[in-house]
Design an enzyme around this catalytic site. Structure first.
Site, mmCIF file in Angstrom:
data_model
loop_
_atom_site.group_PDB
_atom_site.id
_atom_site.type_symbol
_atom_site.label_atom_id
_atom_site.label_comp_id
_atom_site.label_asym_id
_atom_site.label_seq_id
_atom_site.Cartn_x
_atom_site.Cartn_y
_atom_site.Cartn_z
ATOM 1 N N HIS A 461 0.822 -1.211 0.000
ATOM 2 C CA HIS A 461 0.000 0.000 0.000
ATOM 3 C C HIS A 461 0.856 1.262 0.000
ATOM 4 O O HIS A 461 0.674 2.151 -0.848
ATOM 5 C CB HIS A 461 -0.912 -0.017 1.241
ATOM 6 C CG HIS A 461 -1.761 1.204 1.385
ATOM 7 N ND1 HIS A 461 -3.085 1.238 1.025
ATOM 8 C CD2 HIS A 461 -1.475 2.458 1.861
ATOM 9 C CE1 HIS A 461 -3.573 2.453 1.258
ATOM 10 N NE2 HIS A 461 -2.618 3.207 1.773
ATOM 11 N N GLU A 462 1.774 1.350 0.938
ATOM 12 C CA GLU A 462 2.586 2.568 1.026
ATOM 13 C C GLU A 462 3.486 2.739 -0.186
ATOM 14 O O GLU A 462 3.752 3.868 -0.614
ATOM 15 C CB GLU A 462 3.402 2.563 2.322
ATOM 16 C CG GLU A 462 2.569 2.618 3.594
ATOM 17 C CD GLU A 462 1.623 3.799 3.643
ATOM 18 O OE1 GLU A 462 1.941 4.852 3.050
ATOM 19 O OE2 GLU A 462 0.550 3.677 4.256
ATOM 20 N N HIS A 465 1.725 4.665 -2.803
ATOM 21 C CA HIS A 465 1.871 6.118 -2.673
ATOM 22 C C HIS A 465 3.215 6.569 -3.256
ATOM 23 O O HIS A 465 3.303 7.606 -3.925
ATOM 24 C CB HIS A 465 1.816 6.522 -1.201
ATOM 25 C CG HIS A 465 0.453 6.498 -0.587
ATOM 26 N ND1 HIS A 465 -0.614 7.196 -1.101
ATOM 27 C CD2 HIS A 465 -0.010 5.873 0.534
ATOM 28 C CE1 HIS A 465 -1.682 7.000 -0.339
ATOM 29 N NE2 HIS A 465 -1.346 6.204 0.661
ATOM 30 N N HIS A 468 3.138 6.746 -6.969
ATOM 31 C CA HIS A 468 2.369 7.913 -7.401
ATOM 32 C C HIS A 468 3.281 9.144 -7.472
ATOM 33 O O HIS A 468 3.198 9.956 -8.415
ATOM 34 C CB HIS A 468 1.229 8.140 -6.419
ATOM 35 C CG HIS A 468 0.107 8.976 -6.943
ATOM 36 N ND1 HIS A 468 -1.013 9.264 -6.198
ATOM 37 C CD2 HIS A 468 -0.084 9.609 -8.133
ATOM 38 C CE1 HIS A 468 -1.837 10.017 -6.902
ATOM 39 N NE2 HIS A 468 -1.295 10.250 -8.078
#
Length: 676
Positions: A461-462, A465, A468
């Site tokens: 998940h991290e 980020h 992105h």
């Protein structure tokens, strides 16, 4: 000052990585003072210009301003979250007060807003490209929402409100850091740790040593309510004590602050022309209206509660009676073992941190996007735990740096998150430098760090980020990295979780750390079935927190919410979520997302983004043979765009249509299918 303060000089390190070894606590305050004055001078030159406003001499000049302040602020913000030493804790309130006052000074500059408004009113005649046109619109919206159209009396009151909100938010975070440390459960009898795996027991002993409890074992609190260890601790009284420590922390210090922050935010929203802080926040998000958020959450509550009640019945059957909140996770594990033959503790040896990172998270990024990462031990981190990796694009070109800070420590706030230390834009150049922070219990010296599957998903998940930010390709800094609406920012990171269970990715990283044996294929299927069993609990736990946030921030100006604990209980009861055995994922006194972070009236964004995520995951899964091709589409049409395009338009560019909610309902067992 520039020659002696490393924060005020351009970094000599690759990718402008901050020279952490040279930065000391005493550098920050003078660096902020000088950087703020420099930025004010730049803004004054723009607002005081006698030339008519143009895109170049106003907005592009604003985009070029504040570079020094941005650099200092990013380093400090990262330190405040990841390594808030006593010295930094002392100056943090001063820094946040300075920044709040500075932002008001810029946003309430009447001459500057006059120039921005003039551009906005003639924007269609300026011949701008789409990104530049969007920049005009976003600056106008930002300044208007920051109070630029208020009269002098209103501006004065807004400054007071912003100063108090900044101070109380900082105090909330510092109180919680102290409460998490004070609330750690110290155990002096090894029998009390029955059920924990040997590596978890060793990690608890190492945690005790680091916290000054030599010869004992310490279970530290993470930010959320239900601590991981509750699922395996055999001693019911230890479970009860641990959950109570979690649920009751920081009440004396943070409940008054939470109430005050909610009231202050409500007054500020009314001053700016909104019915509530929730209305203020959502107006600038993709949801667009409070009704849209309320309708989504209300639609999810009844099936989630029904699903949770079915799960409760299954737990009562195996436990021989009704289960309490501190029993739920424990008996859920028993059900998973009985029904699906899944033992979460027995999975940990298959999830060794470094292998998950390299053969899971990094391998998936290579397979989907073509990037590779190489560790750079020669480059310094801000703490000895930090590891630095250089990121290369598919063609071998340098893309940026990725810093990983995995382990918990007393100076780090709870949870997991991503920060950008350097962002890239065509206007200012540079290449991204991003940080992922986690709170994994440090293993004993010489022992491997073994993860739960929940922690594995958090790694993916991290890193979503981080991708992105790393893939950002915009002209203007305003739109760079993850500068998208709050209820869209979690979407790319949630999508990246899908690769944790992608067969050829899982096969590479999920191997026993001693034998090298892969995780049995049939066990993966059972894991997925077992995860579906827990969706009732997980969805109710989340919705309770989201609706608690919504209740606090739907207050109209001037309304006294009363006693905070009574307000919390009433909000959950009215939402139909007052289930004693399922406390909210965050209670008011430790809800740092909304009282010490950027998620006030925005915690709904996780489920809002998950609508997009579940739909996109289905899109990827339907075309497994086109994984790399689809990865490029997702990167080019959405991840690289940052905030430079409308987020939902970018989504439609990828999937060819608007999002559908049905994949989310199926994923969470809310589509009428049995969840237990």
């Amino acid at each position: 000052m520039t020659t002696t303060n490393p924060l005020l000089a351009e970094s000599p390190l690759p990718y402008a990585l901050p020279p952490f070894e040279a930065i000391r606590e005493e550098h920050f305050l003078p660096a902020f003072e000088e950087a703020i004055q420099a930025h004010l001078a730049e803004v004054a030159a723009i607002s005081g210009s006698t030339e008519p406003a143009t895109f170049a001499n106003t907005l592009e000049s604003l985009e070029r301003s504040g570079v020094l302040l941005d650099r200092v602020r990013r380093v400090f913000d990262n330190a405040a979250g990841a390594h808030l030493t006593p010295g930094l804790r002392e100056i943090e309130p001063k820094v946040n007060a300075m920044l709040a006052a500075h932002e008001d000074a810029v946003h309430l500059d009447a001459a500057l807003y006059s120039r921005i408004k003039a551009l906005y009113e003639t924007r269609e005649d300026l011949g701008l490209d789409p990104e530049s046109l969007r920049l005009v619109e976003r600056y106008h919206t930002r300044f208007r929402r920051a109070g630029a159209e208020l009269d002098e009396r209103g501006r004065a009151r807004l400054r007071e409100l912003n100063a108090r909100i900044a101070a109380e938010s900082t105090a909330f975070g510092q109180n919680l850091l102290a409460a998490n440390e004070a609330g750690a459960l110290v155990l002096d009898d090894p029998a009390q740790l029955s059920g924990l795996s040997p590596d978890a027991v060793a990690a608890a002993a190492e945690n005790a040593r680091r916290l000054g409890h030599e010869g004992a074992w310490v279970l530290s609190l993470r930010n959320f309510s239900n601590q991981f260890e509750l699922a395996v601790l055999d001693d019911r009284e230890v479970r009860r004590r641990f959950l109570r420590a979690s649920l009751d922390r920081a009440q004396d210090t943070n409940l008054p602050l939470a109430k005050s922050l909610a009231v202050l935010r409500a007054e500020r929203a009314a001053l700016l022309g909104y019915d509530s802080h929730a209305a203020y926040v959502v107006a600038d998000n993709t949801a667009g209206s409070t009704r849209a958020v309320t309708d989504l959450l209300a639609r999810l509550v009844p099936p989630a509660v029904a699903n949770a009640r079915r799960e409760a019945d299954a737990l009562a059957d195996i436990a021989g009676g009704e289960v309490a909140a501190w029993d739920w996770a424990y008996w859920s594990e028993k059900v998973r073992k009985e029904r699906y033959d899944v033992d979460q503790a027995a999975l940990r040896p298959y999830f060794e941190l470094d292998r998950v990172l390299r053969e899971g998270v990094f391998h998936a990024a290579r397979e989907v996007y073509g990037i590779t990462l190489t560790e750079r031990p020669d480059l310094p981190g801000y703490h000895p735990d930090v590891r630095v990796f250089e990121v290369f694009d598919a063609d071998g070109s340098e893309l940026g740096l990725f810093l990983a800070d995995f382990f918990s420590r007393p100076t780090k706030r709870g949870g997991a998150w991503m920060n950008s230390l350097v962002v890239r834009s065509e206007l200012l150049g540079g290449r991204p430098v991003v940080v992922n922070n986690h709170n994994i219990a440090a293993p004993a010296p010489g022992e491997p760090a073994l993860l739960t599957f929940a922690q594995v998903k958090t790694l993916f998940h991290e890193f979503g980020h981080a991708l992105h930010a790393l893939f950002s390709r915009v002209r203007h800094p305003y739109f760079a990295a993850t500068a998208v609406p709050r209820d869209f920012v979690e979407f790319p990171s949630q999508v990246n979780e899908m690769w944790a269970l992608w067969p050829d990715v899982l096969e590479r990283y999920a191997r026993h750390h001693e034998t090298g044996e892969p995780l049995p294929a049939d066990l993966v299927t059972r894991m997925e079935q077992a995860a579906r069993f827990g969706q009732g609990f997980a969805t109710v736990e989340y919705l309770a927190a989201a609706l608690l946030d919504w209740a606090w921030h739907s207050l109209p100006a001037g309304e006294d919410p009363g006693d905070p604990l009574e307000f919390e209980a009433r909000a959950l009861r009215e939402a139909g979520l007052d289930l004693p055995a399922i406390p909210p994922r965050y209670r008011t006194s430790y809800f740092t997302h909304i009282f010490n972070s950027g998620y006030s009236a925005g915690y709904y964004s996780y489920i809002w983004s998950e609508v997009l995520d579940a739909d996109t995951t289905e899109w990827f899964t339907a075309r497994p043979e086109r994984r790399r091709e689809n990865g490029e589409v997702f990167r080019d049409r959405l991840l690289s765009k940052g905030g430079s395009v409308d987020p939902l338009a970018a989504f439609a560019q990828v999937l060819g249509r608007p999002p559908r909610v049905e994949p989310l309902l199926t994923r969470r067992g809310l589509d009428g299918a049995e969840g237990a």
